[in-house]
Design a protein around this motif. Structure first.
Motif, PDB file in Angstrom:
ATOM      1  N   GLY A 137       0.920  -1.166   0.068  1.00 52.55           N
ATOM      2  CA  GLY A 137       0.088   0.159  -0.115  1.00 52.55           C
ATOM      3  C   GLY A 137       0.816   1.414   0.073  1.00 52.55           C
ATOM      4  O   GLY A 137       0.199   2.445  -0.239  1.00 52.55           O
ATOM      5  N   ALA A 138       1.969   1.016   0.131  1.00 54.20           N
ATOM      6  CA  ALA A 138       2.858   2.390   0.344  1.00 54.20           C
ATOM      7  C   ALA A 138       2.944   3.037  -1.079  1.00 54.20           C
ATOM      8  O   ALA A 138       2.716   4.402  -1.019  1.00 54.20           O
ATOM      9  N   ALA A 139       3.352   2.479  -1.876  1.00 52.96           N
ATOM     10  CA  ALA A 139       3.202   3.189  -3.339  1.00 52.96           C
ATOM     11  C   ALA A 139       2.034   3.915  -3.770  1.00 52.96           C
ATOM     12  O   ALA A 139       2.084   4.953  -4.228  1.00 52.96           O
ATOM     13  N   GLU A 140       0.977   3.182  -3.563  1.00 47.35           N
ATOM     14  CA  GLU A 140      -0.430   3.532  -3.868  1.00 47.35           C
ATOM     15  C   GLU A 140      -0.820   4.949  -3.064  1.00 47.35           C
ATOM     16  O   GLU A 140      -1.316   5.773  -3.387  1.00 47.35           O
ATOM     17  N   LEU A 141      -0.286   4.802  -1.816  1.00 46.84           N
ATOM     18  CA  LEU A 141      -0.720   5.873  -0.826  1.00 46.84           C
ATOM     19  C   LEU A 141       0.088   7.108  -1.355  1.00 46.84           C
ATOM     20  O   LEU A 141      -0.502   8.219  -1.410  1.00 46.84           O
ATOM     21  N   ILE A 142       1.406   6.981  -1.431  1.00 42.17           N
ATOM     22  CA  ILE A 142       2.236   8.119  -1.856  1.00 42.17           C
ATOM     23  C   ILE A 142       1.818   8.866  -3.311  1.00 42.17           C
ATOM     24  O   ILE A 142       1.593   9.860  -3.426  1.00 42.17           O
ATOM     25  N   ASP A 143       1.328   7.771  -4.223  1.00 41.02           N
ATOM     26  CA  ASP A 143       0.566   8.362  -5.374  1.00 41.02           C
ATOM     27  C   ASP A 143      -0.439   9.099  -5.201  1.00 41.02           C
ATOM     28  O   ASP A 143      -1.004  10.344  -5.859  1.00 41.02           O
ATOM     29  N   ARG A 144      -1.330   8.753  -4.373  1.00 40.87           N
ATOM     30  CA  ARG A 144      -2.480   9.374  -4.137  1.00 40.87           C
ATOM     31  C   ARG A 144      -2.418  10.868  -3.353  1.00 40.87           C
ATOM     32  O   ARG A 144      -2.819  11.829  -3.865  1.00 40.87           O
ATOM     33  N   LEU A 145      -1.253  10.982  -2.517  1.00 44.31           N
ATOM     34  CA  LEU A 145      -1.110  11.962  -1.893  1.00 44.31           C
ATOM     35  C   LEU A 145      -0.240  13.144  -2.779  1.00 44.31           C
ATOM     36  O   LEU A 145      -0.479  14.283  -2.900  1.00 44.31           O
ATOM     37  N   ASN A 146       0.444  12.545  -3.919  1.00 40.74           N
ATOM     38  CA  ASN A 146       1.061  13.251  -4.928  1.00 40.74           C
ATOM     39  C   ASN A 146      -0.168  13.906  -5.587  1.00 40.74           C
ATOM     40  O   ASN A 146      -0.033  14.964  -5.930  1.00 40.74           O
ATOM     41  N   ARG A 147      -1.123  13.182  -6.164  1.00 34.78           N
ATOM     42  CA  ARG A 147      -2.151  13.716  -7.136  1.00 34.78           C
ATOM     43  C   ARG A 147      -3.010  14.582  -6.272  1.00 34.78           C
ATOM     44  O   ARG A 147      -3.578  15.708  -7.073  1.00 34.78           O
ATOM     45  N   ILE A 148      -3.435  14.410  -4.948  1.00 40.13           N
ATOM     46  CA  ILE A 148      -4.140  15.599  -4.308  1.00 40.13           C
ATOM     47  C   ILE A 148      -3.505  16.583  -3.909  1.00 40.13           C
ATOM     48  O   ILE A 148      -4.027  17.657  -3.368  1.00 40.13           O
ATOM     49  N   GLY A 149      -2.174  16.796  -4.072  1.00 42.37           N
ATOM     50  CA  GLY A 149      -1.355  17.580  -3.523  1.00 42.37           C
ATOM     51  C   GLY A 149      -1.285  17.728  -1.997  1.00 42.37           C
ATOM     52  O   GLY A 149      -1.033  18.960  -1.137  1.00 42.37           O
ATOM     53  N   LYS A 150      -1.218  16.792  -1.234  1.00 44.42           N
ATOM     54  CA  LYS A 150      -1.406  16.831   0.063  1.00 44.42           C
ATOM     55  C   LYS A 150       0.104  16.743   0.713  1.00 44.42           C
ATOM     56  O   LYS A 150       1.003  16.110   0.158  1.00 44.42           O
ATOM     57  N   PRO A 151       0.283  17.851   1.689  1.00 43.55           N
ATOM     58  CA  PRO A 151       1.691  17.951   2.090  1.00 43.55           C
ATOM     59  C   PRO A 151       2.077  16.777   2.936  1.00 43.55           C
ATOM     60  O   PRO A 151       1.510  16.171   3.956  1.00 43.55           O
ATOM     61  N   TYR A 152       3.429  16.269   2.710  1.00 45.05           N
ATOM     62  CA  TYR A 152       3.718  15.143   3.515  1.00 45.05           C
ATOM     63  C   TYR A 152       5.190  15.057   3.431  1.00 45.05           C
ATOM     64  O   TYR A 152       5.927  15.430   2.405  1.00 45.05           O
ATOM     65  N   PHE A 153       5.902  14.725   4.475  1.00 45.03           N
ATOM     66  CA  PHE A 153       7.315  14.379   4.351  1.00 45.03           C
ATOM     67  C   PHE A 153       7.789  12.916   5.005  1.00 45.03           C
ATOM     68  O   PHE A 153       6.978  12.393   5.955  1.00 45.03           O
ATOM     69  N   VAL A 154       9.039  12.459   4.585  1.00 37.54           N
ATOM     70  CA  VAL A 154       9.337  11.221   5.367  1.00 37.54           C
ATOM     71  C   VAL A 154      10.525  11.705   6.353  1.00 37.54           C
ATOM     72  O   VAL A 154      11.637  12.471   5.844  1.00 37.54           O
ATOM     73  N   LEU A 155      10.118  11.520   7.630  1.00 41.21           N
ATOM     74  CA  LEU A 155      11.460  11.615   8.783  1.00 41.21           C
ATOM     75  C   LEU A 155      12.058  10.279   9.122  1.00 41.21           C
ATOM     76  O   LEU A 155      11.432   9.401   9.773  1.00 41.21           O
ATOM     77  N   THR A 156      13.244  10.104   8.524  1.00 33.81           N
ATOM     78  CA  THR A 156      14.049   8.881   8.820  1.00 33.81           C
ATOM     79  C   THR A 156      15.082   9.200   9.754  1.00 33.81           C
ATOM     80  O   THR A 156      15.853  10.097   9.393  1.00 33.81           O
ATOM     81  N   ASN A 157      15.225   8.409  10.627  1.00 29.26           N
ATOM     82  CA  ASN A 157      16.599   8.404  11.236  1.00 29.26           C
ATOM     83  C   ASN A 157      17.911   7.767  10.691  1.00 29.26           C
ATOM     84  O   ASN A 157      18.855   7.800  11.166  1.00 29.26           O
ATOM     85  N   ASP A 158      17.467   7.238   9.539  1.00 24.50           N
ATOM     86  CA  ASP A 158      18.725   6.599   8.552  1.00 24.50           C
ATOM     87  C   ASP A 158      19.597   7.849   8.080  1.00 24.50           C
ATOM     88  O   ASP A 158      19.213   8.957   7.910  1.00 24.50           O
ATOM     89  N   ALA A 159      20.760   7.485   8.190  1.00 21.47           N
ATOM     90  CA  ALA A 159      21.879   8.331   8.051  1.00 21.47           C
ATOM     91  C   ALA A 159      23.095   7.831   7.225  1.00 21.47           C
ATOM     92  O   ALA A 159      24.033   8.131   7.039  1.00 21.47           O
TER      93      ALA A 159
END
Length: 286
Positions: A42-64
């Motif tokens: 469901g991750a790819a589908e959710l991000i595609d949806r957010l991109n299409r509707i222009g919903k602000p989102y960010f990925v906050l990752t502890n990965d360095a």
């Protein structure tokens, strides 16, 4: 898990409800959007949806271990389109940290990947080998170096420095101890490497304080401050799979949190106190 969380009076919600309710969404990376071996359902589908509707989102990752542009490219190859400017990593927090501490130009030993070293360079540090002598030790990742030999060299250098009266600066962008590598597998993260070094320093210098790493990523507030600067609103929700980083950090910062089932935190790990999420979510397809 539902019975345990219900007993804590944590409301179950769907992803659709969160998208509808909040002006901005924050996602943890590992355990929420992806594993090290691929995307979660469901991750790819959710991000595609957010991109299409222009919903602000960010990925906050502890990965360095990976630069935002490289992580974005990896996501694209996996079928998920996230622009680099939407990815806020703990490694990127080194820039502000070096500026505040006056470390630009400092000689830095780095345990981690080449991208971990590049984060240090972008922050203004000069990357050197541990055997050359250093002023700052950055544990950027648990991979990218010969683990036993690398830690041994760093420990030996630290002992020499401290014995000579020097005070090394110890920095840990990613405090995570473990991460989900697949739907059933886990791996040791860079926070565990730092704990090994700290334990050795305590054993050799039991009476000396200040030999601990300064931890930059979640649950600390700097990464949430960066998200606030980009969204312009406190009315956002953090979706994460780890109580001690994602949920604790969001709660302490003063924003809502949603625990996503199936990651680092098992149902029996849920307890009261500061780590109770605002919501819980069964998964990105629910």
């Amino acid at each position: 898990m539902s019975c345990k969380i219900s007993a804590m009076n944590v409301r179950e919600v769907t992803i659709d409800e969160l998208v509808e309710r909040y002006p901005a969404l924050l996602f943890d990376a590992y355990g929420v959007l992806s594993y090290s071996v691929g995307l979660l359902p469901g991750a790819a589908e959710l991000i595609d949806r957010l991109n299409r509707i222009g919903k602000p989102y960010f990925v906050l990752t502890n990965d360095a271990s990976t630069l935002p542009e490289r992580r974005a490219e990896r996501y694209r190859k996996q079928g998920m389109d996230i622009e680099p400017w939407r990815i806020i990593t703990s490694g990127s927090l080194l820039t502000g940290y070096f500026a505040r501490r006056g470390l630009c130009g400092a000689r830095c030993a780095v345990l981690g990947t080449e991208d971990s070293a590049e984060y240090v360079r972008r922050a203004g540090g000069v990357v050197v080998s541990a055997v050359e002598g250093f002023e700052v030790l950055v544990v950027g990742d648990q991979s990218g170096f010969a683990f036993v030999d690398g830690v041994n060299v760093v420990l030996s250098a630290l002992f020499r420095m401290i014995d000579a009266g020097d005070a090394p600066c110890l920095v840990l962008p990613n405090p995570d101890l473990v991460y989900p590598s697949s739907d059933e597998g886990f791996g040791m993260a860079s926070g565990s490497v730092a704990l090994i070094i700290e334990a050795a320093l305590r054993q050799r210098y039991p009476e000396r304080s200040g030999l601990e790493f300064e931890r930059l990523g979640k649950p600390n507030g700097a990464i949430f401050d960066e998200a606030l600067g980009r969204t312009g609103t406190m009315d956002m929700v953090m979706l994460g799979d780890a109580l001690e980083t994602d949920i604790r950090g969001a709660n302490a910062f003063g924003i809502d949190s949603a625990l996503v089932a199936g990651g680092v935190t098992p149902s029996e790990g849920l307890s009261g106190g500061v780590d109770v999420p605002t919501y819980w979510v069964r998964g990105l397809t629910q």
